[in-house]
Write a protein that holds these residues in place. Structure first.
Motif, PDB file in Angstrom:
ATOM      1  N   PRO A   1      11.450  -2.374  16.649  1.00 20.23           N
ATOM      2  CA  PRO A   1      11.902  -2.578  18.030  1.00 20.23           C
ATOM      3  C   PRO A   1      11.807  -4.017  18.521  1.00 20.23           C
ATOM      4  N   GLU A   2      10.903  -4.813  17.938  1.00 20.50           N
ATOM      5  CA  GLU A   2      10.735  -6.191  18.386  1.00 20.50           C
ATOM      6  C   GLU A   2      11.501  -7.201  17.526  1.00 20.50           C
ATOM      7  N   SER A   3      12.191  -6.729  16.490  1.00 19.78           N
ATOM      8  CA  SER A   3      12.891  -7.641  15.587  1.00 19.78           C
ATOM      9  C   SER A   3      14.301  -7.951  16.080  1.00 19.78           C
TER      10      SER A   3
ATOM     11  N   THR B   1       0.177  -6.319  -1.984  1.00 15.01           N
ATOM     12  CA  THR B   1       0.640  -5.818  -3.280  1.00 15.01           C
ATOM     13  C   THR B   1       1.592  -4.640  -3.177  1.00 15.01           C
ATOM     14  N   SER B   2       1.701  -4.019  -2.009  1.00 14.79           N
ATOM     15  CA  SER B   2       2.650  -2.924  -1.809  1.00 14.79           C
ATOM     16  C   SER B   2       2.861  -2.723  -0.317  1.00 14.79           C
ATOM     17  N   ALA B   3       3.913  -1.990   0.025  1.00 16.75           N
ATOM     18  CA  ALA B   3       4.226  -1.711   1.426  1.00 16.75           C
ATOM     19  C   ALA B   3       4.467  -0.221   1.605  1.00 16.75           C
ATOM     20  N   ILE B   4       4.083   0.285   2.765  1.00 16.69           N
ATOM     21  CA  ILE B   4       4.299   1.683   3.135  1.00 16.69           C
ATOM     22  C   ILE B   4       5.253   1.686   4.328  1.00 16.69           C
ATOM     23  N   THR B   5       6.335   2.451   4.246  1.00 19.31           N
ATOM     24  CA  THR B   5       7.325   2.422   5.316  1.00 19.31           C
ATOM     25  C   THR B   5       6.956   3.321   6.488  1.00 19.31           C
ATOM     26  N   GLN B   6       7.550   2.994   7.617  1.00 16.29           N
ATOM     27  CA  GLN B   6       7.560   3.912   8.752  1.00 16.29           C
ATOM     28  C   GLN B   6       8.354   5.148   8.337  1.00 16.29           C
ATOM     29  N   PHE B   7       8.167   6.254   9.041  1.00 16.18           N
ATOM     30  CA  PHE B   7       8.881   7.478   8.653  1.00 16.18           C
ATOM     31  C   PHE B   7      10.364   7.375   9.000  1.00 16.18           C
ATOM     32  N   PHE B   8      11.161   8.201   8.349  1.00 13.57           N
ATOM     33  CA  PHE B   8      12.612   8.220   8.517  1.00 13.57           C
ATOM     34  C   PHE B   8      13.079   9.625   8.181  1.00 13.57           C
ATOM     35  N   PHE B   9      14.331   9.921   8.481  1.00 15.38           N
ATOM     36  CA  PHE B   9      14.826  11.282   8.315  1.00 15.38           C
ATOM     37  C   PHE B   9      15.788  11.469   7.150  1.00 15.38           C
TER      38      PHE B   9
ATOM     39  N   ILE C   1       7.573  -0.361  -2.819  1.00 12.19           N
ATOM     40  CA  ILE C   1       7.826   0.067  -1.445  1.00 12.19           C
ATOM     41  C   ILE C   1       7.643   1.587  -1.426  1.00 12.19           C
ATOM     42  N   ILE C   2       6.617   2.056  -0.742  1.00  6.44           N
ATOM     43  CA  ILE C   2       6.276   3.483  -0.737  1.00  6.44           C
ATOM     44  C   ILE C   2       6.847   4.128   0.525  1.00  6.44           C
ATOM     45  N   PRO C   3       7.666   5.174   0.388  1.00  8.17           N
ATOM     46  CA  PRO C   3       8.233   5.813   1.575  1.00  8.17           C
ATOM     47  C   PRO C   3       7.194   6.631   2.339  1.00  8.17           C
ATOM     48  N   GLY C   4       7.185   6.469   3.656  1.00  6.46           N
ATOM     49  CA  GLY C   4       6.295   7.240   4.514  1.00  6.46           C
ATOM     50  C   GLY C   4       6.986   8.509   4.990  1.00  6.46           C
ATOM     51  N   ILE C   5       6.332   9.647   4.818  1.00  7.94           N
ATOM     52  CA  ILE C   5       6.919  10.957   5.127  1.00  7.94           C
ATOM     53  C   ILE C   5       6.129  11.607   6.260  1.00  7.94           C
ATOM     54  N   LEU C   6       6.831  12.082   7.287  1.00  5.73           N
ATOM     55  CA  LEU C   6       6.185  12.781   8.401  1.00  5.73           C
ATOM     56  C   LEU C   6       6.651  14.230   8.449  1.00  5.73           C
ATOM     57  N   PRO C   7       5.849  15.173   7.894  1.00  2.00           N
ATOM     58  CA  PRO C   7       6.150  16.587   8.122  1.00  2.00           C
ATOM     59  C   PRO C   7       5.929  16.882   9.615  1.00  2.00           C
TER      60      PRO C   7
ATOM     61  N   GLU D   1       8.621  17.567  19.834  1.00  3.23           N
ATOM     62  CA  GLU D   1       8.691  16.663  20.985  1.00  3.23           C
ATOM     63  C   GLU D   1       7.864  15.404  20.741  1.00  3.23           C
ATOM     64  N   GLY D   2       6.688  15.561  20.139  1.00  8.16           N
ATOM     65  CA  GLY D   2       5.869  14.401  19.801  1.00  8.16           C
ATOM     66  C   GLY D   2       6.561  13.509  18.794  1.00  8.16           C
ATOM     67  N   ALA D   3       7.205  14.109  17.788  1.00  4.46           N
ATOM     68  CA  ALA D   3       7.918  13.330  16.776  1.00  4.46           C
ATOM     69  C   ALA D   3       9.092  12.579  17.387  1.00  4.46           C
ATOM     70  N   ARG D   4       9.778  13.203  18.330  1.00  6.37           N
ATOM     71  CA  ARG D   4      10.914  12.532  18.993  1.00  6.37           C
ATOM     72  C   ARG D   4      10.434  11.306  19.758  1.00  6.37           C
ATOM     73  N   ARG D   5       9.325  11.443  20.483  1.00  2.00           N
ATOM     74  CA  ARG D   5       8.795  10.299  21.237  1.00  2.00           C
ATOM     75  C   ARG D   5       8.359   9.182  20.287  1.00  2.00           C
ATOM     76  N   PHE D   6       7.720   9.565  19.203  1.00  2.00           N
ATOM     77  CA  PHE D   6       7.255   8.585  18.223  1.00  2.00           C
ATOM     78  C   PHE D   6       8.441   7.864  17.597  1.00  2.00           C
ATOM     79  N   ALA D   7       9.480   8.617  17.246  1.00  3.90           N
ATOM     80  CA  ALA D   7      10.671   8.018  16.641  1.00  3.90           C
ATOM     81  C   ALA D   7      11.299   6.994  17.586  1.00  3.90           C
ATOM     82  N   LYS D   8      11.374   7.342  18.851  1.00  4.32           N
ATOM     83  CA  LYS D   8      11.963   6.427  19.836  1.00  4.32           C
ATOM     84  C   LYS D   8      11.152   5.144  19.947  1.00  4.32           C
ATOM     85  N   SER D   9       9.823   5.268  19.921  1.00  2.00           N
ATOM     86  CA  SER D   9       8.961   4.099  20.110  1.00  2.00           C
ATOM     87  C   SER D   9       8.996   3.152  18.919  1.00  2.00           C
TER      88      SER D   9
END
Length: 288
Positions: free
Chosen positions: A144-146, A165-173, A194-200, A205-213
């Motif tokens: 959001p700040e880039s 030595t490695s990176a973990i991504t934000q979650f994605f769909f 580059i390690i993908p971050g997974i959010l089950p 509603e919480g996930a929607r707010r987090f995704a927006k932020s």
């Protein structure tokens, strides 16, 4: 297919009930033999002490490789490095180094006058100690700040060059979101994993707010599916199915490590892992 590596993120407890939930989560997921587990900081460094205590306790009690989160927020350089040294003294030699989120209402990140001004400065200082494996965050969609996605990749390269030595991504769909990002990183000369971050999704509603932020785009088909599942009371089934499909697409695309954001609730993460064939290994007893 080779059994993929997994890792799990927890957050530190703020109450006795939350402590029990954290330990239930650790004990439920540790049989899956994670590559590492990590423990987060709260926004503004609000859980700094709790994070340190949880990291040390999990490492000592379970023998798991634990990565403690460390941020630049609301602390001097000396205070931040003191925490890092205390991790090392406790046998914890992995750190997830982040700039960190400012406290709510702060209106953006402001460095402590005596603190690290960015994640790159923090990574350089940690690397200079020679004591840590350093992991960092990455954004497969624009932070959001880039200014743009290229700026995110340029910044990630600076973090890797600084000693991560490695990176973990934000979650994605969608898996394609990760693959585009991974390809762009390779093109930019980033050769660290580059390690993908997974959010089950435990709570839609919480996930929607987090995704927006955090700038994560939500496909309309996912939005519609959760609207229907919420009405029908089948959100857990949907969340498990979507996360399993996403992970399978990633594995088919060459990913060998999945990092799960558990939110200290192990059931969905465990179910997704089992669906992918990631389950506790059967150990044969030796015959005397």
């Amino acid at each position: 297919m080779t059994r993929p590596k997994v890792s799990f993120e927890f957050f530190p407890p703020k109450s006795l009930e939350a402590s029990f939930r954290l330990w239930d989560c650790v004990h439920a997921l540790s049989p899956l033999e994670p590559e590492f587990v990590s423990v987060t900081y709260g926004a503004g460094g609000t859980t700094r002490t709790l994070t340190h205590e949880a990291v040390g306790t999990i490492h000592k009690a379970t023998g798991l490789t634990v990565a403690g989160h460390l941020t630049c927020v609301d602390a001097s350089r000396a205070e931040t490095l003191e925490i890092a040294e205390s991790y090392a003294a406790a046998g914890v030699t992995e750190i997830v180094a982040l700039r960190g989120d400012p406290p709510k209402g702060a209106g953006g990140f402001r460095a402590n006058p005596d603190g690290f001004g960015s994640s790159v400065e923090l990574i350089e200082a940690l690397a200079d100690t020679g004591k840590f494996t350093i992991r960092v965050g990455a954004y497969p969609e624009k932070h959001p700040e880039s200014a743009d996605a290229k700026a995110d990749i340029d910044w990630l390269k600076r973090k890797i060059d600084a000693g991560a030595t490695s990176a973990i991504t934000q979650f994605f769909f969608e898996a394609e979101t990760f693959f585009r990002f991974r390809d762009a990183c390779v093109k930019a000369g980033i050769d660290a994993p580059i390690i993908p971050g997974i959010l089950p999704i435990e709570n839609w509603e919480g996930a929607r707010r987090f995704a927006k932020s955090c700038g994560t785009s939500i496909p309309q088909v996912v939005e519609d599916a959760f609207t229907n599942a919420t009405r029908d009371g089948t959100t857990d089934l949907l969340a498990t199915a979507l996360a399993t499909e996403l992970c399978d697409d990633l594995l088919q695309g060459g990913v060998d490590h999945l990092h799960f954001y558990t939110l200290n609730r192990p059931e969905l993460t465990r179910d997704v892992c089992h669906a992918l064939g990631i389950s506790p290994r059967v150990r044969l007893q030796q015959v005397a």
